[in-house]
Each structure stands twice: as C-alpha cells, then as structure tokens.
Design a protein around this motif. Structure first.
Motif, PDB file in Angstrom:
ATOM      1  N   GLY A 183      53.632  53.804  35.508  1.00  0.00           N
ATOM      2  CA  GLY A 183      52.934  54.384  34.372  1.00  0.00           C
ATOM      3  C   GLY A 183      52.904  53.502  33.144  1.00  0.00           C
ATOM      4  N   GLY A 184      53.410  52.274  33.263  1.00  0.00           N
ATOM      5  CA  GLY A 184      53.504  51.392  32.108  1.00  0.00           C
ATOM      6  C   GLY A 184      52.372  50.394  32.015  1.00  0.00           C
ATOM      7  N   PHE A 185      52.454  49.559  31.015  1.00  0.00           N
ATOM      8  CA  PHE A 185      51.432  48.564  30.726  1.00  0.00           C
ATOM      9  C   PHE A 185      51.440  47.466  31.792  1.00  0.00           C
ATOM     10  CE2 PHE A 185      49.531  44.970  28.523  1.00  0.00           C
ATOM     11  CZ  PHE A 185      48.438  45.568  27.917  1.00  0.00           C
ATOM     12  N   PRO A 186      50.289  47.176  32.389  1.00  0.00           N
ATOM     13  CA  PRO A 186      50.200  46.150  33.443  1.00  0.00           C
ATOM     14  C   PRO A 186      50.147  44.731  32.868  1.00  0.00           C
ATOM     15  CG  PRO A 186      48.091  47.224  33.143  1.00  0.00           C
ATOM     16  CD  PRO A 186      49.051  47.901  32.209  1.00  0.00           C
ATOM     17  N   LEU A 187      51.242  44.308  32.264  1.00  0.00           N
ATOM     18  CA  LEU A 187      51.284  43.026  31.566  1.00  0.00           C
ATOM     19  C   LEU A 187      50.981  41.848  32.482  1.00  0.00           C
ATOM     20  CD1 LEU A 187      51.848  41.415  28.993  1.00  0.00           C
ATOM     21  CD2 LEU A 187      54.264  41.398  29.641  1.00  0.00           C
ATOM     22  N   MET A 188      51.562  41.824  33.680  1.00  0.00           N
ATOM     23  CA  MET A 188      51.360  40.661  34.542  1.00  0.00           C
ATOM     24  C   MET A 188      49.897  40.524  34.959  1.00  0.00           C
ATOM     25  SD  MET A 188      52.396  37.881  35.761  1.00  0.00           S
ATOM     26  CE  MET A 188      54.049  38.000  35.161  1.00  0.00           C
ATOM     27  N   ILE A 189      49.221  41.622  35.260  1.00  0.00           N
ATOM     28  CA  ILE A 189      47.801  41.534  35.623  1.00  0.00           C
ATOM     29  C   ILE A 189      46.993  41.036  34.430  1.00  0.00           C
ATOM     30  CG2 ILE A 189      45.758  42.862  36.340  1.00  0.00           C
ATOM     31  CD1 ILE A 189      47.801  42.281  38.601  1.00  0.00           C
ATOM     32  N   GLY A 191      37.550  26.808  42.161  1.00  0.00           N
ATOM     33  CA  GLY A 191      36.833  27.665  41.225  1.00  0.00           C
ATOM     34  C   GLY A 191      36.482  29.023  41.808  1.00  0.00           C
ATOM     35  N   THR A 192      35.790  29.021  42.935  1.00  0.00           N
ATOM     36  CA  THR A 192      35.346  30.280  43.536  1.00  0.00           C
ATOM     37  C   THR A 192      36.459  30.950  44.319  1.00  0.00           C
ATOM     38  OG1 THR A 192      33.101  29.403  43.717  1.00  0.00           O
ATOM     39  CG2 THR A 192      33.628  31.336  45.055  1.00  0.00           C
ATOM     40  N   GLY A 193      37.082  30.215  45.225  1.00  0.00           N
ATOM     41  CA  GLY A 193      38.092  30.810  46.097  1.00  0.00           C
ATOM     42  C   GLY A 193      39.383  31.161  45.391  1.00  0.00           C
ATOM     43  N   PHE A 194      40.075  30.147  44.877  1.00  0.00           N
ATOM     44  CA  PHE A 194      41.387  30.375  44.276  1.00  0.00           C
ATOM     45  C   PHE A 194      41.295  31.260  43.034  1.00  0.00           C
ATOM     46  CE2 PHE A 194      44.815  29.541  41.342  1.00  0.00           C
ATOM     47  CZ  PHE A 194      45.925  29.701  42.163  1.00  0.00           C
ATOM     48  N   THR A 195      40.492  30.837  42.062  1.00  0.00           N
ATOM     49  CA  THR A 195      40.452  31.565  40.791  1.00  0.00           C
ATOM     50  C   THR A 195      39.826  32.941  40.963  1.00  0.00           C
ATOM     51  OG1 THR A 195      40.230  29.434  39.681  1.00  0.00           O
ATOM     52  CG2 THR A 195      39.836  31.386  38.353  1.00  0.00           C
ATOM     53  N   GLY A 196      38.820  33.028  41.827  1.00  0.00           N
ATOM     54  CA  GLY A 196      38.185  34.316  42.073  1.00  0.00           C
ATOM     55  C   GLY A 196      39.129  35.346  42.666  1.00  0.00           C
ATOM     56  N   SER A 197      40.055  34.899  43.502  1.00  0.00           N
ATOM     57  CA  SER A 197      40.999  35.852  44.103  1.00  0.00           C
ATOM     58  C   SER A 197      42.288  35.975  43.291  1.00  0.00           C
ATOM     59  CB  SER A 197      41.333  35.433  45.534  1.00  0.00           C
ATOM     60  OG  SER A 197      42.026  34.207  45.543  1.00  0.00           O
ATOM     61  N   PHE A 198      42.602  34.970  42.501  1.00  0.00           N
ATOM     62  CA  PHE A 198      43.794  35.037  41.650  1.00  0.00           C
ATOM     63  C   PHE A 198      43.599  36.083  40.561  1.00  0.00           C
ATOM     64  CE2 PHE A 198      46.238  33.322  37.940  1.00  0.00           C
ATOM     65  CZ  PHE A 198      47.509  33.516  38.466  1.00  0.00           C
ATOM     66  N   THR A 199      42.432  36.068  39.935  1.00  0.00           N
ATOM     67  CA  THR A 199      42.126  37.076  38.922  1.00  0.00           C
ATOM     68  C   THR A 199      41.611  38.321  39.635  1.00  0.00           C
ATOM     69  OG1 THR A 199      39.885  36.216  38.666  1.00  0.00           O
ATOM     70  CG2 THR A 199      41.564  35.350  37.177  1.00  0.00           C
ATOM     71  N   THR A 200      41.670  39.452  38.959  1.00  0.00           N
ATOM     72  CA  THR A 200      41.305  40.685  39.646  1.00  0.00           C
ATOM     73  C   THR A 200      40.722  41.727  38.704  1.00  0.00           C
ATOM     74  OG1 THR A 200      42.163  42.520  40.938  1.00  0.00           O
ATOM     75  CG2 THR A 200      43.760  41.357  39.567  1.00  0.00           C
ATOM     76  N   PHE A 201      39.428  41.861  38.760  1.00  0.00           N
ATOM     77  CA  PHE A 201      38.749  42.875  37.948  1.00  0.00           C
ATOM     78  C   PHE A 201      39.038  44.275  38.487  1.00  0.00           C
ATOM     79  CE2 PHE A 201      35.071  45.440  36.659  1.00  0.00           C
ATOM     80  CZ  PHE A 201      35.134  45.255  35.299  1.00  0.00           C
ATOM     81  N   SER A 202      39.103  44.401  39.792  1.00  0.00           N
ATOM     82  CA  SER A 202      39.326  45.726  40.380  1.00  0.00           C
ATOM     83  C   SER A 202      40.687  46.291  39.984  1.00  0.00           C
ATOM     84  CB  SER A 202      39.185  45.677  41.901  1.00  0.00           C
ATOM     85  OG  SER A 202      40.098  44.753  42.455  1.00  0.00           O
ATOM     86  N   THR A 203      41.722  45.474  39.967  1.00  0.00           N
ATOM     87  CA  THR A 203      43.042  45.953  39.558  1.00  0.00           C
ATOM     88  C   THR A 203      43.023  46.329  38.075  1.00  0.00           C
ATOM     89  OG1 THR A 203      44.097  44.602  41.242  1.00  0.00           O
ATOM     90  CG2 THR A 203      45.502  45.391  39.469  1.00  0.00           C
ATOM     91  N   PHE A 204      42.328  45.538  37.283  1.00  0.00           N
ATOM     92  CA  PHE A 204      42.169  45.857  35.860  1.00  0.00           C
ATOM     93  C   PHE A 204      41.569  47.254  35.685  1.00  0.00           C
ATOM     94  CE2 PHE A 204      38.608  45.821  32.727  1.00  0.00           C
ATOM     95  CZ  PHE A 204      39.342  46.067  31.581  1.00  0.00           C
ATOM     96  N   THR A 205      40.505  47.556  36.428  1.00  0.00           N
ATOM     97  CA  THR A 205      39.858  48.860  36.264  1.00  0.00           C
ATOM     98  C   THR A 205      40.742  49.996  36.774  1.00  0.00           C
ATOM     99  OG1 THR A 205      38.653  48.647  38.361  1.00  0.00           O
ATOM    100  CG2 THR A 205      37.525  47.892  36.362  1.00  0.00           C
TER     101      THR A 205
END
Length: 133
Positions: free
Chosen positions: A31-37, A70-84
């Motif tokens: 229930g806390g702030f998702p700082l690492m994401i 750029g596409t593979g590593f960074t695209g999967s490292f970051t996560t818009f879905s987890t953010f939402t």
C-alpha cells in the motif's frame, strides 16, 4: 526481420531481469509509494534520451545495438503498465494525494530526465566533435 526480433528479445530479456531484480531488492511496502518503479522509469527516461541522442549521431553504434539497448533493454526495463497499476492501487487504498504525486513525478520527472539525457548526449557529441576537429 528475424535478426531484429532476436536483438529486441535479447535486450528485453536483460531489461526485464534488471527491473525485476531492482524491484525485488527494494520492494514497495504494501500500500506504499512505489519508489523503485519511479526511479527505474526516471532512469530509463534519462538513459533513453541520452542513448538515442548519442546513438543517432554516431556511426559507431549499429542499428542492431540500438534495437538491443534502446528498444529491447530500455523498453522492458521501464514499465508504464506497472506505473498505471500502482497508481490505481494507491487510489483504491485511499491515497489519492500520493497517487497524484506519483503521476506528477512520473510524468514531469520523466520528461525532465529525457530532456536532461538529450542535453547530456548533445554535450557529449559536441565535445567529441571538438576533439576530433
């Protein structure tokens, strides 16, 4: 096309493992702030802004490397879905202000980090061009 898929897939595999490892090392409290994401996404914005600025102006970085990193590593490292999903979880837990803060930090922080990455890449490119002239 098949070769491109392999590069994107290999980069995606590595980026996913890195994100998973970091989020497991510093998990968000229930229930806390998702700082690492947030930090992962901001780092990804900074990196991609820098990498694409340097990579697009450099002939030494191959198209395959751009796809891998750029596409593979960074695209999967970051996560818009987890953010939402994290944002929705915060709202459902009655933490509307924290959710709004998360949205603002993620959105505007991401844009600022991307801009900083582009600036950094341009500065590095200018420095290299100045040294080779």
């Amino acid at each position: 096309m098949g070769k491109k898929i392999v590069f994107v897939g290999a980069g995606g595999f590595m980026g996913t493992l890195c994100r998973f490892g970091l989020s497991e090392a510093v998990p968000a409290p229930a229930g806390g702030f998702p700082l690492m994401i947030l930090l992962i996404n901001l780092a990804g914005c900074l990196f991609l802004g820098w990498f694409l600025t340097c990579g697009l102006s450099s002939t030494s970085i191959s198209a395959e490397t751009r796809l891998l990193i750029g596409t593979g590593f960074t695209g999967s490292f970051t996560t818009f879905s987890t953010f939402t999903v994290d944002t929705i979880r915060l709202i459902h837990n009655g933490q509307g202000f924290v959710a709004l803060l998360y949205i603002l930090l993620s959105t505007f922080g991401g844009i600022l980090m991307s801009l900083f990455g582009v600036w950094l890449g341009r500065a590095m490119n200018a420095r290299q061009e100045g040294e080779t002239l």
